[in-house]
Design an enzyme around this catalytic site. Structure first.
Site, PDB file in Angstrom:
ATOM      1  CB  CYS A 180      37.615  34.459  47.396  1.00 27.28           C
ATOM      2  SG  CYS A 180      38.299  35.745  46.337  1.00 27.28           S
ATOM      3  CB  CYS A 190      35.468  36.482  45.050  1.00 25.05           C
ATOM      4  SG  CYS A 190      36.868  35.495  44.524  1.00 25.05           S
TER       5      CYS A 190
END
Ligand code: ZN
Length: 145
Positions: A72, A69
């Site tokens: 993230c 991600c």
């Protein structure tokens, strides 16, 4: 601040009693002598997640993230800054949802990053999507007052 409070060692899961006056000296675990209660995020796993949340007295803000991600990964430095900003009243922790699918399923994590604030092991608030350090700290504080 109370006279003392309990923090779980993220390495060996021993429950340590911490004197607030001694936080600046960098408390260590009475059992494994690893550092506990540092102004940076703790890495939790399936082995440590439940015990750490249930037996740590301070609220715990967990970043549920995944290595694939991009938002993230981009948010990681902000999360570290938020850990320093909220120290020592809130403990910040990270859980890799790709490694720990069972926990992500149980908590119904729909997307990453998702941040959940736990008090006494129970979910108090959650938010999804990357945030800045100051935004995260303000969000945590607003849910603790
Ligand atoms: Zn320990």
């Amino acid at each position: 601040m109370p006279d003392s409070f309990h923090v779980v060692c993220p390495a060996c899961l021993a429950v340590n009693r911490v004197d607030p006056g001694k936080i600046a000296q960098g408390p260590t675990c009475g059992k494994c002598h690893g550092k506990i209660l540092e102004p940076k995020p703790v890495t939790l796993t399936g082995r440590t997640f439940d015990a750490f949340l249930a037996k740590s007295d301070p609220p715990v803000l967990v970043d549920f993230w995944a290595p694939w991600c991009a938002p993230c990964r981009a948010m990681a430095p902000a999360f570290e800054q938020a850990a320093a900003a909220l120290f020592p009243s809130v403990i910040l922790a990270k859980l890799d949802t790709q490694e720990e699918l069972a926990i992500a399923d149980r908590l119904r994590i729909q997307g990453v990053p998702t941040m959940i604030l736990f008090r006494g092991g129970r979910e108090a608030a959650r938010t999804s999507g990357a945030r800045s350090a100051s935004d995260l700290a303000a969000w945590a504080r607003s849910n603790l007052s």
